[in-house]
Design an enzyme around this catalytic site. Structure first.
Site, PDB file in Angstrom:
ATOM      1  N   LEU A   1      34.337  96.594   0.239  1.00 40.71           N
ATOM      2  CA  LEU A   1      35.403  96.481   1.230  1.00 40.71           C
ATOM      3  C   LEU A   1      34.782  95.919   2.497  1.00 40.71           C
ATOM      4  O   LEU A   1      33.682  96.327   2.892  1.00 40.71           O
ATOM      5  CB  LEU A   1      36.032  97.840   1.532  1.00 40.71           C
ATOM      6  CG  LEU A   1      37.100  98.382   0.584  1.00 40.71           C
ATOM      7  CD1 LEU A   1      37.492  99.794   1.004  1.00 40.71           C
ATOM      8  CD2 LEU A   1      38.322  97.490   0.545  1.00 40.71           C
ATOM      9  N   ASP A   2      35.462  94.989   3.150  1.00 40.20           N
ATOM     10  CA  ASP A   2      34.968  94.455   4.422  1.00 40.20           C
ATOM     11  C   ASP A   2      34.792  95.578   5.435  1.00 40.20           C
ATOM     12  O   ASP A   2      35.498  96.593   5.370  1.00 40.20           O
ATOM     13  CB  ASP A   2      35.964  93.439   5.001  1.00 40.20           C
ATOM     14  CG  ASP A   2      36.050  92.171   4.173  1.00 40.20           C
ATOM     15  OD1 ASP A   2      35.126  91.923   3.393  1.00 40.20           O
ATOM     16  OD2 ASP A   2      37.046  91.435   4.334  1.00 40.20           O
TER      17      ASP A   2
END
Length: 310
Positions: A37-38
């Site tokens: 996930l960013d």
């Protein structure tokens, strides 16, 4: 330490940073996660420990559901709030008919060009490395699937026009790019100011724990949050072997039985009922895939004994 921790990743941490913090809290030796996930993004991040890491790659295939907010009229270099603004345009009026039209346009089988600010590799180098050097390289469009999409008009905290959307998508879908494409379809461009993963495969936010809550728990409470490794195999068929066949299967030997053909099965021992590994069945033959070691199986069956062994 063998199992799966469902973490609600906080904003501002990379997936690896979150993994390392959870690994330290659980005093685990071997750990990995099932896709990144960013740092901007929050939400469901399954973390794998011990034997569960053997099956983490399987979960990359899972469909995922996201909630996002696309700020209209402002485009950035990264497609999210972390990038520099490259253009500003007036946002259009968002009527119900216009939103319904865009919703239909971006539902179903689509072609998507991966963003430059991504970990996808080109000639052995991540695209974001090219982007940081000011280079843009050609990227081939990839086939994705948006299984479901809901759009609604919204406003940011500062009053900017925005679209809030919830999307259930196939693997390989970039939500930042989807947000940018929705902005282009509305004629003004957009960037994401919020991205939250609501679900991945069979896991959703209701099952997750935050790092803060995990830190406040006693050690036994932390361990109780771990799901067994087979939680990653929810989409697999099930094959159960007697003691003799289980031993041979763990040695990497194929077994024969009256099982129906299946591309993916989770294989268990009969007595004790323990996960042995994965495989597939073809023409009545069980073919081993990823296998647990006898030591891992014993540690999963008797975790308390392992914890007290000097």
């Amino acid at each position: 330490m063998h199992g799966v921790l469902l973490l609600d990743k906080p904003r501002g941490l990379s997936s690896n940073d979150a993994l390392q913090k959870a690994k330290w809290l659980l005093r685990a030796e071997k750990a990995g996660h099932t896709g990144t996930l960013d740092p901007l993004a929050t939400g469901v991040l399954p973390l794998c420990f011990g034997a569960a890491t053997k099956f983490s790659q399987l979960h990359l295939e899972a469909d995922k559901t996201y909630e996002a907010v696309a700020v209209l009229g402002v485009k950035t270099t990264t497609g999210d709030a972390e990038g520099e603004v490259v253009s500003r345009q007036p946002a259009p009026e968002l009527t119900a008919d216009r939103l319904a039209q865009v919703q239909r346009q971006f539902t179903g089988a689509l072609s998507q060009v991966p963003p430059m600010h991504s970990a996808l590799k080109k000639d052995g180098k991540a695209l974001y490395e090219y982007a940081r050097a000011g280079e843009e390289v050609a990227r081939e469009a990839r086939a994705i699937m948006v299984h479901a999409l809901e759009l609604a008009a919204a406003r940011t905290g500062s009053g900017q026009a925005a679209v809030r959307f919830i999307a259930k998508v196939s693997k390989g879908t970039y939500i930042r790019t989807l947000g940018e494409d929705i902005g282009e379809a509305l004629g003004c461009g957009a960037h994401l100011s919020l991205l939250r993963r609501l679900a991945t495969g069979p896991f959703d936010l209701s099952q997750c724990v935050t790092l803060e809550a995990l830190q406040d728990m006693a050690e036994d409470e932390r361990l109780a949050r771990l799901l067994p490794p087979q939680a990653l195999l929810a989409g697999h068929g099930r094959v159960t072997l007697d003691a003799d066949n289980a031993g041979r299967f763990l040695s990497g030997l194929r077994r024969r039985g009256d099982w129906p053909d299946s591309e993916a099965v989770a294989v268990f021992g009969e007595q004790p009922p323990a996960l042995l590994g994965t495989g597939h069945v073809k023409a009545g033959e069980l073919i081993p895939g990823r296998l647990l070691s006898p030591i891992e199986i014993q540690q999963i069956l008797h975790p308390q004994e392992q914890a007290t062994t000097p």
